[in-house]
Design a protein around this motif. Structure first.
Motif, PDB file in Angstrom:
ATOM      1  N   GLN A 220      -8.809 -38.656-112.587  1.00  0.00           N
ATOM      2  CA  GLN A 220      -8.800 -37.224-112.364  1.00  0.00           C
ATOM      3  C   GLN A 220      -8.354 -36.918-110.933  1.00  0.00           C
ATOM      4  O   GLN A 220      -8.550 -37.727-110.019  1.00  0.00           O
ATOM      5  CB  GLN A 220     -10.174 -36.620-112.632  1.00  0.00           C
ATOM      6  N   PHE A 221      -7.785 -35.728-110.784  1.00  0.00           N
ATOM      7  CA  PHE A 221      -7.214 -35.345-109.498  1.00  0.00           C
ATOM      8  C   PHE A 221      -7.656 -33.929-109.130  1.00  0.00           C
ATOM      9  O   PHE A 221      -7.895 -33.078-109.990  1.00  0.00           O
ATOM     10  CB  PHE A 221      -5.685 -35.420-109.557  1.00  0.00           C
ATOM     11  N   ASP A 222      -7.733 -33.710-107.813  1.00  0.00           N
ATOM     12  CA  ASP A 222      -8.178 -32.423-107.297  1.00  0.00           C
ATOM     13  C   ASP A 222      -7.018 -31.485-106.988  1.00  0.00           C
ATOM     14  O   ASP A 222      -7.189 -30.264-106.993  1.00  0.00           O
ATOM     15  CB  ASP A 222      -8.997 -32.631-106.020  1.00  0.00           C
ATOM     16  N   HIS A 223      -5.862 -32.046-106.680  1.00  0.00           N
ATOM     17  CA  HIS A 223      -4.687 -31.224-106.393  1.00  0.00           C
ATOM     18  C   HIS A 223      -3.491 -31.823-107.123  1.00  0.00           C
ATOM     19  O   HIS A 223      -3.212 -33.017-106.991  1.00  0.00           O
ATOM     20  CB  HIS A 223      -4.403 -31.164-104.888  1.00  0.00           C
ATOM     21  N   VAL A 224      -2.802 -30.978-107.894  1.00  0.00           N
ATOM     22  CA  VAL A 224      -1.697 -31.444-108.736  1.00  0.00           C
ATOM     23  C   VAL A 224      -0.447 -30.645-108.408  1.00  0.00           C
ATOM     24  O   VAL A 224      -0.477 -29.409-108.339  1.00  0.00           O
ATOM     25  CB  VAL A 224      -2.031 -31.276-110.234  1.00  0.00           C
ATOM     26  N   LEU A 225       0.659 -31.357-108.211  1.00  0.00           N
ATOM     27  CA  LEU A 225       1.974 -30.736-108.020  1.00  0.00           C
ATOM     28  C   LEU A 225       2.919 -31.258-109.091  1.00  0.00           C
ATOM     29  O   LEU A 225       3.001 -32.463-109.315  1.00  0.00           O
ATOM     30  CB  LEU A 225       2.532 -31.074-106.637  1.00  0.00           C
ATOM     31  N   CYS A 226       3.621 -30.346-109.752  1.00  0.00           N
ATOM     32  CA  CYS A 226       4.622 -30.735-110.738  1.00  0.00           C
ATOM     33  C   CYS A 226       5.885 -29.943-110.456  1.00  0.00           C
ATOM     34  O   CYS A 226       5.945 -28.740-110.736  1.00  0.00           O
ATOM     35  CB  CYS A 226       4.129 -30.471-112.160  1.00  0.00           C
ATOM     36  N   ASN A 227       6.875 -30.596-109.873  1.00  0.00           N
ATOM     37  CA  ASN A 227       8.158 -29.966-109.575  1.00  0.00           C
ATOM     38  C   ASN A 227       9.158 -30.468-110.605  1.00  0.00           C
ATOM     39  O   ASN A 227       9.726 -31.548-110.471  1.00  0.00           O
ATOM     40  CB  ASN A 227       8.605 -30.312-108.154  1.00  0.00           C
ATOM     41  N   THR A 228       9.359 -29.690-111.655  1.00  0.00           N
ATOM     42  CA  THR A 228      10.214 -30.130-112.760  1.00  0.00           C
ATOM     43  C   THR A 228      11.671 -30.199-112.319  1.00  0.00           C
ATOM     44  O   THR A 228      12.050 -29.595-111.318  1.00  0.00           O
ATOM     45  CB  THR A 228      10.070 -29.176-113.954  1.00  0.00           C
ATOM     46  N   PRO A 229      12.512 -30.929-113.048  1.00  0.00           N
ATOM     47  CA  PRO A 229      13.916 -31.081-112.656  1.00  0.00           C
ATOM     48  C   PRO A 229      14.618 -29.738-112.475  1.00  0.00           C
ATOM     49  O   PRO A 229      14.406 -28.804-113.257  1.00  0.00           O
ATOM     50  CB  PRO A 229      14.518 -31.882-113.813  1.00  0.00           C
ATOM     51  N   TYR A 230      15.466 -29.668-111.455  1.00  0.00           N
ATOM     52  CA  TYR A 230      16.162 -28.417-111.137  1.00  0.00           C
ATOM     53  C   TYR A 230      17.411 -28.272-112.004  1.00  0.00           C
ATOM     54  O   TYR A 230      18.535 -28.292-111.530  1.00  0.00           O
ATOM     55  CB  TYR A 230      16.533 -28.376-109.662  1.00  0.00           C
ATOM     56  N   ALA A 231      17.205 -28.179-113.293  1.00  0.00           N
ATOM     57  CA  ALA A 231      18.312 -27.976-114.231  1.00  0.00           C
ATOM     58  C   ALA A 231      17.721 -27.537-115.556  1.00  0.00           C
ATOM     59  O   ALA A 231      16.637 -27.986-115.925  1.00  0.00           O
ATOM     60  CB  ALA A 231      19.127 -29.260-114.425  1.00  0.00           C
ATOM     61  N   PRO A 232      18.400 -26.664-116.280  1.00  0.00           N
ATOM     62  CA  PRO A 232      17.887 -26.291-117.600  1.00  0.00           C
ATOM     63  C   PRO A 232      18.114 -27.424-118.588  1.00  0.00           C
ATOM     64  O   PRO A 232      19.201 -27.973-118.699  1.00  0.00           O
ATOM     65  CB  PRO A 232      18.725 -25.062-117.962  1.00  0.00           C
ATOM     66  N   VAL A 233      17.096 -27.807-119.290  1.00  0.00           N
ATOM     67  CA  VAL A 233      17.206 -28.860-120.290  1.00  0.00           C
ATOM     68  C   VAL A 233      16.485 -28.405-121.548  1.00  0.00           C
ATOM     69  O   VAL A 233      15.726 -27.436-121.532  1.00  0.00           O
ATOM     70  CB  VAL A 233      16.610 -30.195-119.796  1.00  0.00           C
TER      71      VAL A 233
END
Length: 379
Positions: A220-233
């Protein structure tokens, strides 16, 4: 690009030299003339002209590690001390170009947010000689600005970690451990090298992972970052709604994420070029609803993207062409369906939006949306 061999001693020696040469400061100085870039990298030719005005030693460094150019052997030997040349070779940051000169293995050294990170040469640069495994662009810098001032005592998770810069910043801001997960094996190696280069290897860990598959079930984590790919897929099937167009990687992540959230968890999910209709996006509504089901309140910032329907369709076409497992017929069917949805008068597309969605696990499910208003019309 071949996979780097990690040589911690060499990487530390390289970083010490870059600091002595004030590499990051000079990069900032040049950026004042070049201005911001939508890709995070200055345009190649203007940057090249500014680099040409540097002194000899710095010009060699920046030609190699900011432009990706080849330099002659005698210039390298005259500009860079022998011990540093050896360290660059041991760290596999220099290779022969086939004509007696030296270049990088399609990598650059990029100052960002107080760090220096190894990143692939972007496709816009003519010096690129290999695939872009580790992407660093404006979206990376934007997400980095959302990381809290202090994460003291927290465990952080960086999803789609790329160069690893977000996990590294979490560690720098006090996280006791920052775990980065990334699908690309070469990117994982480079992220590990970046951890050493920035003195953060003891508190960071990078794992090759399809989504969250490499996490233990009880982590488990207290801080989560999700930067998805910079392109429409899209997924490998025809999309059903506008919300299915763009950043489909976010859906399996949201399926798996709730069990990895600590009782005090918060963080950010970033999606780019999401299809807009009526000043909002189906993706925003779906993502915040899913977060609400996990007991998280959220706030979303929407910013218009500089994209057209034609441009997004072209990017999508290129994305599908790289999927060797898809037949031409399947790819064409997906493209036709996307075109139908984007031109449907019943849900008129009003553009594309970049979205930053902050969430906090507080037992609630409330959501709010904000944006910067359009400039007032003159006259």
């Amino acid at each position: 690009m071949h996979e780097m061999r990690l040589d911690a001693t060499a990487l530390v020696k390289v970083r010490d030299y870059l600091d002595e040469m004030m590499y990051a400061m000079l990069d900032l100085r040049m950026s004042l003339e070049l201005g911001p870039s939508m890709t995070g990298f200055p345009a190649f030719e203007p940057l090249r002209k500014v680099v040409a005005r540097l002194g000899f030693e710095h010009a060699v460094l920046f030609r190699l590690f900011r432009l990706g150019e080849t330099v002659e052997d005698q210039d390298l030997r005259a500009a860079v001390p022998d011990g540093i040349v050896t360290a660059l070779l041991d760290a596999e940051l220099l290779v022969r170009d086939g004509n007696g000169g030296w270049r990088t293995p399609s990598l650059l050294l990029v100052p960002a947010e107080g760090l220096i990170v190894i990143s692939s040469i972007p496709p816009s640069y003519p010096t690129r000689t290999g695939p872009t495994h580790t992407w660093f662009d404006l979206s990376t810098a934007v997400v980095a600005r959302t990381i809290p001032r202090s994460l003291a005592g927290q465990r952080a998770l960086d999803i789609c970690s790329g160069t690893g810069i977000q996990a590294l910043l979490c560690a720098e801001r006090g996280a006791v451990q920052a775990v980065g997960v990334e699908l690309s094996a070469p990117a994982v190696t480079i992220a590990r090298a970046n951890a050493v280069l920035n003195g953060l290897a003891e508190r960071t860990e990078f794992r090759e992972s399809d989504g969250l598959a490499a996490l233990d079930p009880d982590e488990q984590f207290d801080h989560v970052l999700c930067n998805t790919p910079y392109a429409p897929v899209v997924r490998d099937e025809e999309p059903a709604t506008l919300g299915d167009i763009g950043n489909s990687v976010v859906w399996p992540v949201l399926d798996a994420l709730p069990k990895h959230l600590s009782p005090i968890a918060g963080g950010l999910i970033a999606t780019w070029r999401s299809v807009g209709s009526g000043g909002d996006t189906e993706q925003r509504a779906s993502i915040t609803a899913r977060l609400g089901e996990a007991g998280c309140s959220s706030s979303a910032y929407l910013d218009p993207a500089f994209d057209t329907v034609e441009g997004v369709q072209r990017i999508l076409r290129n994305d599908l062409a790289e999927r060797s497992h898809l037949s031409a017929e399947r790819s064409e069917a997906i493209q036709r369906r996307v075109a139908e949805l984007l031109s449907d008068p019943g849900s008129p597309v009003d553009g594309f939006y970049n979205q930053l969605i902050h969430f906090r696990k507080d037992g609630g499910s409330t959501t709010k949306t904000f944006r910067v208003s359009a400039p007032a019309q003159q006259g």
